[in-house]
Write an enzyme that holds these catalytic residues in place. Structure first.
Site: not given
Length: 164
Positions: A96, A88, A12
């Site tokens: 990422c 989220c 998140c």
């Protein structure tokens, strides 16, 4: 029979509430089969007190919980993840890092309880609601027969859990 510990990372953006609660819930309920971690792209620096209170009220230990940057888990010395879940929408849409081991990934988006403005009761309810959703999804995840399912079947199941 040997048990296999699966490493699971919950992501998140701030790593202060949802991902922290998910880490604690899975470590509590996973009974050694799972090692759960959490991190964020822009960690807040500390877990939200409301998240810690929710965990404590559910009888789940908060020892060792801290807000961490996801870079810790992309380092060569980091544990190799079996699963990575974003909780989220912001983290799901961010680029990422590369996760060693090519873990299976899924998005389990949950409304941000830390964004709720209102009375202390309304804020507490938002954290409780997030906890309940995470607890249910983690329960479904724990019920999967991971050792007997193929990768594609597991991917389908964990994606579906995020829709529930």
């Amino acid at each position: 029979m040997t048990t296999h510990a699966y490493n699971v990372l919950f992501l998140c953006t701030g790593n202060s509430a949802r991902s922290i609660m998910a880490e604690a819930i899975l470590n509590h309920k996973g009974k050694g089969r799972f090692a759960a971690y959490s991190a964020g792209s822009h960690p807040s620096g500390s877990p939200r007190p409301e998240a810690l209170n929710q965990l404590t009220s559910a009888g789940i230990s908060t020892a060792g919980l801290r807000s961490k940057c996801w870079d810790e888990f992309a380092a060569p010395s980091a544990p190799v993840m079996s699963f990575v879940f974003t909780v989220c929408d912001n983290a799901a849409n961010e680029a990422c890092p590369f996760w060693p081991g090519q873990p299976l990934t899924a998005h389990w988006g949950i409304p941000d309880p830390a964004a709720v403005k209102g009375t202390p009761e309304e804020v507490a309810r938002a954290f409780r609601d997030a906890f309940v959703i995470l607890d249910r999804r983690i329960g479904l995840f724990l019920s999967l027969p991971l050792a007997t399912l193929g990768q594609m079947a597991i991917q389908k199941e964990i994606t579906e859990i995020g829709r529930q």
